[in-house]
Design a protein around this motif. Structure first.
Motif, PDB file in Angstrom:
ATOM      1  N   GLU A  56       0.829  -1.198   0.000  1.00 51.33           N
ATOM      2  CA  GLU A  56       0.000   0.000   0.000  1.00 51.33           C
ATOM      3  C   GLU A  56       0.868   1.255   0.000  1.00 51.33           C
ATOM      4  OE1 GLU A  56      -2.832  -0.101   3.234  1.00 51.33           O
ATOM      5  OE2 GLU A  56      -4.273  -1.165   1.978  1.00 51.33           O
ATOM      6  N   THR A  57       0.417   2.248  -0.733  1.00 52.49           N
ATOM      7  CA  THR A  57       1.001   3.582  -0.640  1.00 52.49           C
ATOM      8  C   THR A  57      -0.125   4.544  -0.278  1.00 52.49           C
ATOM      9  OG1 THR A  57       0.659   4.054  -3.000  1.00 52.49           O
ATOM     10  CG2 THR A  57       2.764   3.075  -2.359  1.00 52.49           C
ATOM     11  N   VAL A  58       0.208   5.524   0.533  1.00 50.13           N
ATOM     12  CA  VAL A  58      -0.788   6.480   1.024  1.00 50.13           C
ATOM     13  C   VAL A  58      -0.290   7.891   0.748  1.00 50.13           C
ATOM     14  CG1 VAL A  58      -2.127   7.256   3.018  1.00 50.13           C
ATOM     15  CG2 VAL A  58      -1.401   4.862   2.860  1.00 50.13           C
ATOM     16  N   GLU A  59      -1.146   8.714   0.191  1.00 54.39           N
ATOM     17  CA  GLU A  59      -0.780  10.110  -0.024  1.00 54.39           C
ATOM     18  C   GLU A  59      -1.989  11.003   0.209  1.00 54.39           C
ATOM     19  OE1 GLU A  59      -0.282  11.417  -4.239  1.00 54.39           O
ATOM     20  OE2 GLU A  59      -0.439   9.267  -4.662  1.00 54.39           O
ATOM     21  N   SER A  60      -1.703  12.242   0.533  1.00 55.28           N
ATOM     22  CA  SER A  60      -2.755  13.226   0.755  1.00 55.28           C
ATOM     23  C   SER A  60      -3.046  13.946  -0.559  1.00 55.28           C
ATOM     24  CB  SER A  60      -2.309  14.226   1.820  1.00 55.28           C
ATOM     25  OG  SER A  60      -3.279  15.246   1.979  1.00 55.28           O
ATOM     26  N   VAL A  61      -4.324  14.045  -0.906  1.00 55.99           N
ATOM     27  CA  VAL A  61      -4.740  14.733  -2.127  1.00 55.99           C
ATOM     28  C   VAL A  61      -5.938  15.622  -1.805  1.00 55.99           C
ATOM     29  CG1 VAL A  61      -3.904  12.900  -3.653  1.00 55.99           C
ATOM     30  CG2 VAL A  61      -6.267  12.839  -2.835  1.00 55.99           C
ATOM     31  N   ILE A  62      -6.256  16.509  -2.745  1.00 57.79           N
ATOM     32  CA  ILE A  62      -7.435  17.357  -2.624  1.00 57.79           C
ATOM     33  C   ILE A  62      -8.537  16.777  -3.496  1.00 57.79           C
ATOM     34  CG2 ILE A  62      -8.380  19.664  -3.024  1.00 57.79           C
ATOM     35  CD1 ILE A  62      -6.480  19.503  -0.675  1.00 57.79           C
ATOM     36  N   VAL A  63      -9.741  16.754  -2.988  1.00 54.62           N
ATOM     37  CA  VAL A  63     -10.850  16.115  -3.674  1.00 54.62           C
ATOM     38  C   VAL A  63     -11.170  16.828  -4.990  1.00 54.62           C
ATOM     39  CG1 VAL A  63     -12.648  17.498  -2.541  1.00 54.62           C
ATOM     40  CG2 VAL A  63     -13.179  15.175  -3.333  1.00 54.62           C
ATOM     41  N   THR A  64     -11.512  16.038  -6.017  1.00 54.90           N
ATOM     42  CA  THR A  64     -12.017  16.608  -7.262  1.00 54.90           C
ATOM     43  C   THR A  64     -13.511  16.859  -7.113  1.00 54.90           C
ATOM     44  OG1 THR A  64     -12.521  14.435  -8.200  1.00 54.90           O
ATOM     45  CG2 THR A  64     -10.304  15.318  -8.587  1.00 54.90           C
ATOM     46  N   GLU A  65     -14.056  17.619  -8.039  1.00 58.18           N
ATOM     47  CA  GLU A  65     -15.480  17.959  -7.946  1.00 58.18           C
ATOM     48  C   GLU A  65     -16.357  16.711  -8.008  1.00 58.18           C
ATOM     49  OE1 GLU A  65     -18.800  20.842 -10.180  1.00 58.18           O
ATOM     50  OE2 GLU A  65     -16.683  20.914 -10.745  1.00 58.18           O
ATOM     51  N   LYS A  66     -16.015  15.783  -8.896  1.00 55.99           N
ATOM     52  CA  LYS A  66     -16.801  14.556  -9.041  1.00 55.99           C
ATOM     53  C   LYS A  66     -16.791  13.737  -7.748  1.00 55.99           C
ATOM     54  CE  LYS A  66     -16.841  10.082 -11.402  1.00 55.99           C
ATOM     55  NZ  LYS A  66     -16.145   9.203 -12.375  1.00 55.99           N
ATOM     56  N   THR A  67     -15.597  13.541  -7.191  1.00 57.09           N
ATOM     57  CA  THR A  67     -15.486  12.749  -5.962  1.00 57.09           C
ATOM     58  C   THR A  67     -16.140  13.457  -4.791  1.00 57.09           C
ATOM     59  OG1 THR A  67     -13.436  11.770  -6.795  1.00 57.09           O
ATOM     60  CG2 THR A  67     -13.874  11.535  -4.446  1.00 57.09           C
ATOM     61  N   ALA A  68     -16.049  14.792  -4.746  1.00 58.19           N
ATOM     62  CA  ALA A  68     -16.713  15.562  -3.693  1.00 58.19           C
ATOM     63  C   ALA A  68     -18.218  15.322  -3.718  1.00 58.19           C
ATOM     64  CB  ALA A  68     -16.416  17.054  -3.850  1.00 58.19           C
ATOM     65  N   GLN A  69     -18.789  15.241  -4.902  1.00 56.72           N
ATOM     66  CA  GLN A  69     -20.222  14.980  -5.029  1.00 56.72           C
ATOM     67  C   GLN A  69     -20.560  13.575  -4.559  1.00 56.72           C
ATOM     68  OE1 GLN A  69     -21.051  15.789  -9.153  1.00 56.72           O
ATOM     69  NE2 GLN A  69     -21.009  18.020  -8.892  1.00 56.72           N
TER      70      GLN A  69
END
Length: 240
Positions: A182-195
């Motif tokens: 597993e690899t884990v990273e921090s990202v900012i949500v896209t509009e589609k995923t936010a919905q």
């Protein structure tokens, strides 16, 4: 109320009061707590004192901040992983949570060059793609994309896609799962995923990429899992 004669500092008394409101469910999970201004007026203390109390509770995992939105109550006990591989379904069962997998997409396809590399198969080899939202106690927690080498798993239907893949592999396919990378990273949500996750735009997410292997070393699947940043944490035990 504040006891100025107490041996405990004022910020600590406010911290304990906030913690009591959270633990008694008066301040509910994923709901805003009173603003700094409201707490200053309520307690008659400085902004520094309020920020110290809130900061301590953020560090302890009781609260989380969203810039421009405020401070929210965090579910401390949602996921707690040790240094062994367990599936999300197993984690939720252990915690006594109700998990529902909402299948968005199920398709048979050919592996692109990049996906062939991720699955360690030849380019254009048949694969199975599944996309689903994982809902815990009526709250969407993650958006998951799963890619499976069809050579190993010949058939996936809606029933399997809506259930536990780990259980299907081990109980129905009689595969022995050896390990995962597993690899884990921090990202900012896209509009589609936010919905899909019903969260504000620009919210933090944890992206967990997982490669799952059988005991013979053969890779079974590759997955990308976007977890709400305030809902997923690792507690890892490491030995020297």
């Amino acid at each position: 109320m504040i006891d100025k004669n107490s041996k405990f500092p004022i910020y600590y008394q406010i911290e304990e009061w906030l913690k009591g409101q959270i633990e008694s469910n008066l301040f509910q999970i994923d709901k805003l707590i009173p603003s700094e201004r409201e707490l200053i007026e309520q307690w008659g203390v400085s902004r520094h004192t309020i920020r110290q109390a809130i900061g301590n509770l953020v560090n302890q995992g009781y609260l989380y901040r969203i810039p421009g939105k405020g401070t929210f109550v965090k579910d401390k006990n949602l996921i707690n992983k040790e240094n062994r591989y367990t599936s999300f379904s197993e984690d939720m069962a252990y915690l006594g949570k109700e998990l529902v997998n909402k299948v968005l997409f199920l398709e048979y396809d050919e592996a692109s060059k990049s996906m062939a590399n991720r699955l360690n198969i030849r380019e254009k080899a048949p694969i199975i793609k599944v996309k689903r939202v994982r809902i815990v106690d009526n709250v969407p927690i993650s958006y998951e994309m799963i890619f499976i080498a069809k050579e190993l798993i010949s058939q996936i239907d809606e029933r399997i896609a809506a259930g536990s893949f780990m259980q299907y592999y081990e109980k129905e396919m009689n595969l022995k799962i050896a390990y995962a990378k597993e690899t884990v990273e921090s990202v900012i949500v896209t509009e589609k995923t936010a919905q899909l996750l019903k969260i504000p735009n620009n919210s933090p997410l944890l992206l967990v990429r997982t490669k799952l292997f059988a005991d013979d070393g053969q890779q079974i699947q590759y997955s990308k899992n976007y977890f709400r940043g305030n809902k997923y944490k690792f507690s890892i035990k490491l030995y020297r």
